[in-house]
Enzyme design. Structure first.
Site, PDB file in Angstrom:
ATOM      1  N   ASP A 143       0.833  -1.210   0.000  1.00 61.14           N
ATOM      2  CA  ASP A 143       0.000   0.000   0.000  1.00 61.14           C
ATOM      3  C   ASP A 143       0.862   1.252   0.000  1.00 61.14           C
ATOM      4  OD1 ASP A 143      -3.095  -0.999   0.982  1.00 61.14           O
ATOM      5  OD2 ASP A 143      -1.424  -2.349   1.337  1.00 61.14           O
ATOM      6  N   TYR A 173      -2.145   4.266  -5.970  1.00 66.94           N
ATOM      7  CA  TYR A 173      -3.375   4.935  -5.521  1.00 66.94           C
ATOM      8  C   TYR A 173      -3.826   5.996  -6.526  1.00 66.94           C
ATOM      9  CZ  TYR A 173      -3.501   2.605  -1.015  1.00 66.94           C
ATOM     10  OH  TYR A 173      -3.606   1.654  -0.044  1.00 66.94           O
ATOM     11  N   ASN A 203      -6.625  -3.708  -4.528  1.00 71.27           N
ATOM     12  CA  ASN A 203      -7.925  -3.196  -4.975  1.00 71.27           C
ATOM     13  C   ASN A 203      -7.817  -1.836  -5.659  1.00 71.27           C
ATOM     14  OD1 ASN A 203      -7.293  -2.637  -2.101  1.00 71.27           O
ATOM     15  ND2 ASN A 203      -9.094  -1.321  -2.193  1.00 71.27           N
ATOM     16  N   HIS A 287      -2.724  -9.487  -1.642  1.00 72.40           N
ATOM     17  CA  HIS A 287      -3.113  -8.190  -1.080  1.00 72.40           C
ATOM     18  C   HIS A 287      -4.034  -8.279   0.136  1.00 72.40           C
ATOM     19  CE1 HIS A 287      -3.407  -3.887  -1.000  1.00 72.40           C
ATOM     20  NE2 HIS A 287      -4.734  -3.937  -1.077  1.00 72.40           N
ATOM     21  N   HIS A 297     -11.434  -3.805   7.173  1.00 62.62           N
ATOM     22  CA  HIS A 297     -11.466  -4.857   6.143  1.00 62.62           C
ATOM     23  C   HIS A 297     -11.779  -6.241   6.696  1.00 62.62           C
ATOM     24  CE1 HIS A 297     -10.218  -1.940   3.238  1.00 62.62           C
ATOM     25  NE2 HIS A 297      -9.076  -1.708   3.829  1.00 62.62           N
ATOM     26  N   HIS A 328      -4.200  -0.879   6.590  1.00 62.28           N
ATOM     27  CA  HIS A 328      -3.157   0.143   6.678  1.00 62.28           C
ATOM     28  C   HIS A 328      -2.525   0.168   8.068  1.00 62.28           C
ATOM     29  CE1 HIS A 328      -5.391   2.296   3.178  1.00 62.28           C
ATOM     30  NE2 HIS A 328      -4.710   1.236   2.786  1.00 62.28           N
TER      31      HIS A 328
END
Length: 423
Positions: A143, A173, A203, A287, A297, A328
């Site tokens: 990420d 991102y 994602n 991921h 999540h 995160h």
């Protein structure tokens, strides 16, 4: 390896340097935009990826047509080898990409610095090939994004002298804004042009729009070509490779993974081919985490269903470590299988704290599950140093620590060297 980031204002770097030692729970980060300061024919967004044991793919973009050609050699004054490759581009709604060049070079000597030039440019870059045997040091970042926290993470990572970077999804991102893919490529170039970056999707890399743009992963697949064909995969979204005694598997959480899918069947075949005499360590990257005690999540299909489909495959193959992102924050589990501690299961590690713009996931489930050993919501990166066939050191480094200080570390023993776990 340098830590200079062209195009970033000095004031931004000053802010970062002034804040690294005092932040605890950073707020969401503002997305930076790194502009291109060369002409249309100048190479930009340079990154490299390993292909097989002795080749490297050099990838870069130019705004105008230039030759897909790489000259390379063992010193800046001896760039005598040459290779040519392919050029492509892509459309995304109203966006038209630049010229995306990919050139395969080699055979290369292991653990060696090479110098190279791209197209007709006179600028010289360099990279170091991976060692042919242990030890090998992997940087691991998930990420990543492109915020001030990303820059801090990359600066820390650049000081670690890693041999190869593993990135388990969510690169730029960009989230549909294609110019942010260009910015991300420029931001990571100082590191990604010097060591191989091996990546898989998250994602935020899907970028599918109903009716308007129905094809997923358009930018990712065009910009970040990985060596999938060499491992018998039919998709850039999942692949594997051997490096320095480690078999690395990259899986796609956001493509089909049920037992009838191409990915499942490929993984099944790939695991069966592993030779633990040649690669005593097996590491998987994906991921969406299968194990997660953060409140963020929870219960997502990509985590729950993929775990249901594939956990037995990984357990029966005695996979050593599974690196994930998406959440995160940082979390390390004990060796685990079917939600319980198991000495022959993989160690699951969530490392989704590279620097995304959404901020940190600071809320954890209470009480902490027994299988969760260490968890903390801070930006950072990991180092996986495989010392020999039986032992490796994992360490997690927060951005507010000096590189010599790790916030979490553990020695791991390979399952192939553990008598009770031999298949």
């Amino acid at each position: 390896m340098g830590s200079h980031f062209p195009g970033l204002a000095l004031s931004v770097l000053v802010i970062i340097i002034g804040s690294v030692h005092c932040y605890n729970r950073p707020p969401p980060g503002k997305t930076l935009f790194v502009s291109h300061d060369g002409d249309d024919s100048s190479p930009q967004q340079v990154h490299i990826s390993q292909v097989g044991q002795d080749k490297m793919r050099i990838s870069w973009i130019t705004e105008s047509p230039t030759p897909a050609k790489v000259k390379y050699g063992p010193s800046p004054s001896a760039i005598s080898f040459s290779a040519t490759g392919t050029t492509s581009s892509y459309h995304y709604t109203l966006y038209q990409s630049g010229e995306i060049h990919n050139v395969l070079i080699g055979p290369l000597k292991s653990n060696t610095v090479y110098y190279y030039r791209l197209g007709d440019s006179t600028k010289t870059y360099n990279f170091k090939t991976t060692p042919s045997q242990f030890p090998i040091k992997f940087g691991v970042v998930g990420d990543l994004g492109q915020t001030e926290w990303t820059v801090s993470t990359l600066n820390h990572l650049g000081k670690s002298n890693y041999d190869m970077l593993l990135l388990p999804g969510d690169l730029s991102y960009a989230d549909l804004v294609q110019t942010l893919w260009d910015s991300f490529g420029r931001l990571v170039e100082p590191l990604a042009s010097q060591r191989p970056w091996m990546v898989t999707t998250g994602n935020h890399d899907v970028e599918k729009i109903p009716v308007i743009h129905r094809t997923p992963f358009t930018a990712y697949n065009a910009r970040w070509q990985m060596p999938f064909e060499e491992s018998g995969s039919d998709s850039n979204l999942y692949y594997s490779f051997d490096v320095s005694g480690v078999h690395v598997i990259m899986l796609g959480s956001y493509t089909d993974f049920d037992p009838e899918s191409s990915q499942y069947k490929w993984l099944q075949g790939d695991l069966q081919k592993i030779n633990r005499g040649k690669t005593p360590w097996v590491v998987v990257n994906l991921h969406a985490p299968w194990y997660n005690s953060n409140e963020a999540h929870q219960g997502e299909a990509e985590s729950v269903n993929m775990k249901t489909s594939m956990e037995d495959l990984l357990y029966n193959a005695r996979v050593d470590v599974v690196f994930t992102g998406h959440v995160h924050a940082y979390e390390r589990f004990t060796r685990v299988y079917k939600d319980k501690g198991n000495n022959c299961g993989p160690v699951h590690i969530t490392i989704g704290d590279g620097g995304n713009r959404e901020g940190l996931a600071t809320r954890y489930q209470d009480p902490k599950p027994e299988i969760s050993i260490f968890r903390e919501a801070s930006f950072g990166h990991g180092i996986f140093e495989v010392v020999n066939a039986s032992h490796a050191l994992w360490s997690w480094h927060k951005n507010d620590n000096e590189e010599a200080v790790s916030s979490d570390s553990v020695w791991l023993r390979s399952l192939s060297s553990t008598t009770a776990c031999k298949v």
